[in-house]
Design a protein around this motif. Structure first.
Motif, PDB file in Angstrom:
ATOM      1  N   GLY A 173       0.823  -1.221   0.000  1.00  0.00           N
ATOM      2  CA  GLY A 173       0.000   0.000   0.000  1.00  0.00           C
ATOM      3  C   GLY A 173       0.847   1.257   0.000  1.00  0.00           C
ATOM      4  O   GLY A 173       0.540   2.236  -0.677  1.00  0.00           O
ATOM      5  N   THR A 174       1.937   1.224   0.770  1.00  0.00           N
ATOM      6  CA  THR A 174       2.827   2.388   0.829  1.00  0.00           C
ATOM      7  C   THR A 174       3.470   2.645  -0.530  1.00  0.00           C
ATOM      8  O   THR A 174       3.567   3.784  -0.976  1.00  0.00           O
ATOM      9  CB  THR A 174       3.916   2.178   1.909  1.00  0.00           C
ATOM     10  OG1 THR A 174       3.268   1.956   3.167  1.00  0.00           O
ATOM     11  CG2 THR A 174       4.820   3.385   2.012  1.00  0.00           C
ATOM     12  N   PHE A 175       3.917   1.565  -1.208  1.00  0.00           N
ATOM     13  CA  PHE A 175       4.492   1.728  -2.544  1.00  0.00           C
ATOM     14  C   PHE A 175       3.477   2.361  -3.487  1.00  0.00           C
ATOM     15  O   PHE A 175       3.792   3.305  -4.206  1.00  0.00           O
ATOM     16  CB  PHE A 175       4.933   0.375  -3.126  1.00  0.00           C
ATOM     17  CG  PHE A 175       6.358   0.043  -2.860  1.00  0.00           C
ATOM     18  CD1 PHE A 175       7.386   0.770  -3.446  1.00  0.00           C
ATOM     19  CD2 PHE A 175       6.686  -1.010  -2.027  1.00  0.00           C
ATOM     20  CE1 PHE A 175       8.703   0.458  -3.193  1.00  0.00           C
ATOM     21  CE2 PHE A 175       8.002  -1.325  -1.765  1.00  0.00           C
ATOM     22  CZ  PHE A 175       9.018  -0.594  -2.358  1.00  0.00           C
ATOM     23  N   GLN A 176       2.239   1.845  -3.483  1.00  0.00           N
ATOM     24  CA  GLN A 176       1.224   2.395  -4.374  1.00  0.00           C
ATOM     25  C   GLN A 176       0.941   3.856  -4.061  1.00  0.00           C
ATOM     26  O   GLN A 176       0.806   4.678  -4.956  1.00  0.00           O
ATOM     27  CB  GLN A 176      -0.070   1.581  -4.279  1.00  0.00           C
ATOM     28  CG  GLN A 176       0.002   0.255  -5.003  1.00  0.00           C
ATOM     29  CD  GLN A 176      -1.309  -0.492  -4.931  1.00  0.00           C
ATOM     30  OE1 GLN A 176      -2.044  -0.378  -3.956  1.00  0.00           O
ATOM     31  NE2 GLN A 176      -1.584  -1.272  -5.956  1.00  0.00           N
ATOM     32  N   GLU A 177       0.869   4.162  -2.780  1.00  0.00           N
ATOM     33  CA  GLU A 177       0.557   5.538  -2.385  1.00  0.00           C
ATOM     34  C   GLU A 177       1.703   6.487  -2.700  1.00  0.00           C
ATOM     35  O   GLU A 177       1.516   7.536  -3.309  1.00  0.00           O
ATOM     36  CB  GLU A 177       0.249   5.563  -0.885  1.00  0.00           C
ATOM     37  CG  GLU A 177      -0.221   6.919  -0.391  1.00  0.00           C
ATOM     38  CD  GLU A 177      -0.558   6.867   1.096  1.00  0.00           C
ATOM     39  OE1 GLU A 177      -0.147   7.802   1.801  1.00  0.00           O
ATOM     40  OE2 GLU A 177      -1.206   5.896   1.536  1.00  0.00           O
ATOM     41  N   GLU A 178       2.922   6.103  -2.297  1.00  0.00           N
ATOM     42  CA  GLU A 178       4.074   6.989  -2.475  1.00  0.00           C
ATOM     43  C   GLU A 178       4.465   7.141  -3.944  1.00  0.00           C
ATOM     44  O   GLU A 178       4.904   8.201  -4.363  1.00  0.00           O
ATOM     45  CB  GLU A 178       5.280   6.480  -1.665  1.00  0.00           C
ATOM     46  CG  GLU A 178       5.103   6.608  -0.171  1.00  0.00           C
ATOM     47  CD  GLU A 178       4.868   8.043   0.283  1.00  0.00           C
ATOM     48  OE1 GLU A 178       5.550   8.965  -0.217  1.00  0.00           O
ATOM     49  OE2 GLU A 178       3.988   8.254   1.134  1.00  0.00           O
TER      50      GLU A 178
END
Length: 194
Positions: A85-90
């Protein structure tokens, strides 16, 4: 005489003290040496046991982790979800990634800047090309003038071909400067279309 006896007695006592001190010092050195050998031996023994201590520690850690396998798997799955999720968001990934779109734009801008920064070299090369085309054009015009002096009719337009298979049509004969200018403009247009 009395002082002489006292002097002899004092020297004798000083010599006895020196001997006694030297003997005591030898005893201390021997004890110190023995203590250091014992320390070295015990440290060596302790260090020899370190690999087995490390093995026991790792075995204990593995056994502890395996005893809590279900909890460990749940935590690993949760961490993977958070990282994903962090990869997708960032990275602003929304198929396609907006961040990578920005990289593509930056790559193109870098390419444009690189071409602009090397434009002086390109202009120098093009001037050399124009110069050779101008010389060729002058020779062609002279050849046309020689034909005209033999009373051969001149058509109402001039066609000039060069090594780049470009043709320019004009209702009148072009001077070398104008021919070079036409070539330059045509080459500039070609370079923009590539």
């Amino acid at each position: 005489m009395e002082l002489e006896g006292m002097k002899t007695e004092t020297e004798k006592k000083i010599n006895e003290l020196r001997t006694k001190t030297a003997n005591q010092l030898r005893i201390y050195q021997s004890e110190w040496r023995t203590a250091m050998i014992n320390v070295k031996g015990s440290v060596k023994n302790e260090m020899a046991e370190m690999p087995s201590i490390g093995e026991y520690a790792i075995s204990g850690l593995i056994a502890g982790l395996l005893s809590r396998k279900a909890e460990l798997i749940a935590v690993a799955a949760e961490l993977a979800s958070i990282v994903s999720g962090t990869f997708q968001e960032e990275l602003d990934i929304h198929s396609p990634s907006r961040v990578f779109k920005g990289f593509g734009i930056n790559i193109n801008e870098g390419l444009i800047q690189g071409i602009q920064e090397s434009s002086k070299q390109l202009n120098r090369v093009m001037r050399n090309v124009y110069g050779s085309m101008t010389n060729s054009t002058q020779k062609m015009i002279q050849a046309n003038n020689n034909i005209n002096s033999n009373n051969v009719p001149v058509p109402n337009h001039t066609t000039i071909e060069n090594n780049y298979n470009m043709q320019f049509y004009s209702p009148k004969a072009l001077d070398p400067y104008e021919t070079a200018r036409q070539n330059r403009n045509a080459l500039r247009e070609l370079s923009l279309q590539v």
